[in-house]
Design an enzyme around this catalytic site. Sequence first.
Site, PDB file in Angstrom:
ATOM      1  CB  CYS A 173     -15.462 -31.096   9.503  1.00  0.00           C
ATOM      2  SG  CYS A 173     -13.672 -31.936   9.870  1.00  0.00           S
ATOM      3  CG  HIS A 313     -17.020 -24.613  10.678  1.00  0.00           C
ATOM      4  ND1 HIS A 313     -16.989 -25.673  10.592  1.00  0.00           N
ATOM      5  CD2 HIS A 313     -15.339 -24.788  10.426  1.00  0.00           C
ATOM      6  CE1 HIS A 313     -15.572 -26.566  10.236  1.00  0.00           C
ATOM      7  NE2 HIS A 313     -14.910 -25.899  10.383  1.00  0.00           N
ATOM      8  CD  GLU A 324     -17.407 -19.486   9.587  1.00  0.00           C
ATOM      9  OE1 GLU A 324     -18.413 -20.584   9.461  1.00  0.00           O
ATOM     10  OE2 GLU A 324     -16.368 -20.640  10.018  1.00  0.00           O
ATOM     11  CG  PHE A 409     -10.272 -31.544   6.459  1.00  0.00           C
ATOM     12  CD1 PHE A 409      -9.942 -30.377   6.062  1.00  0.00           C
ATOM     13  CD2 PHE A 409      -9.052 -32.337   6.528  1.00  0.00           C
ATOM     14  CE1 PHE A 409      -8.563 -29.202   7.034  1.00  0.00           C
ATOM     15  CE2 PHE A 409      -8.174 -31.545   8.119  1.00  0.00           C
ATOM     16  CZ  PHE A 409      -7.966 -30.344   7.665  1.00  0.00           C
TER      17      PHE A 409
END
Length: 426
Positions: A173, A313, A324, A409
């Site tokens: 991602c 994100h 985050e 991931f």
Amino acid sequence: MSGTGERRVVITGIGVTAPGGQGAKAFWKLLTDGRTATRRISFFDPSPFRSQVAAEVDFDAELSGLTPQEIRRMDRAAQFAVVTAREAVADSGLEFGTLAPHRTGVTIGSAVGATTGLDQEYRTVSDGGRLELVDHAYAVPHLYNYLVPSSFATEVAWAVGAEGPATVVSTGCTSGLDAVGYAADVIREGTADVMIAGAADAPISPITVACFDAIKATTPRNDDPAHASRPFDASRNGFVMGEGAAVFVLEEWESARARGAKIYAEVAGFATRSNAFHMTGLRPDGKEMAEAIRVALQEARLNAEDIDYVNAHGSGTKQNDRHETAAFKRSLGDHAHRTPVSSIKSMVGHSLGAIGSIEIAASVLAMSHDVVPPTANLHTPDPECDLDYVPLTARDWKTDAVLSVGSGFGGFQSAVVLANPDRRAR
């Protein structure tokens, strides 16, 4: 041009294919309106699955300018990449026929490649999964292109006549961030003068939905698709899958200035790190993301206090949003509490490898308009996510430097710093 000294890299063209409307203008209007493009999956019957919602692109390949042969040859994600690259090229005003082809390159990011095409073709050759011994004769003639993601870069290179470096970046991602960061490095080091860079993914297929169902990463909030994606909200329970693409024209700064190009932003800093920890898990302290942010700021020669907006994100999973938030506090210090942060995944979903580039597009447009897009569906903030996440409504905000981050991931953590080049020159 391959002169000596520091070569600075700027964005001079933008193309976007995203849920809610094709093209950069439609994309930006959706974001600033705070509208969501998430809905019940329509590409197939989703009723057997735990998560039945997604952010789909209303895309007509023929109306988008692709020929019947191109449509036959390319997977949906490759179609996104080519159509979006053409928009970026047109927006840049560059005459690609006049450029030295070997000094023009392509970098395309993708997390899952031609998943849609492979899924469809398996169903065809196996007669809907009933045949254990499949008959390859029923497959499309260009099935090999689906098997090798490098075909994405090939198709874009053919479309623009680029004969320089051609690369596919697949880092989960963070692919969309990493593709732009890598392309900027190629120009900075002098290997190319112009790069077409971005990412595309079309993962809304039964196999992908089943995979994310298995690890319960996607939301089961099927009764309210428009409000299913809730980054940083206390009621969040997983992300909403999306699809799409964003592609940019990157140029060496002096050349862009000399031709009078519209310069959207400078790709001032980029860094990526791995947590070497877990395939899908994240440490709560956000250390690796914070380190990527620190190095990206260092490369940009900016301080934490120079960042005007953070494009997060913000996937809407419990662990990501906490991780985050900790990373922003760790890297930006007290300035994290004074800086608007938002997640556009609340509106366009999570298009896996493509979303990093789509978020860069949102960041660049935020700089162009001095408007910060909101985090939709954020009604009850999680007490552990205690920063200014710009709930519900876009905000007028002077924006000269933006931090955009991604988490993928495999433990990937990436950060890109975009800046007004005049501000950096001062």
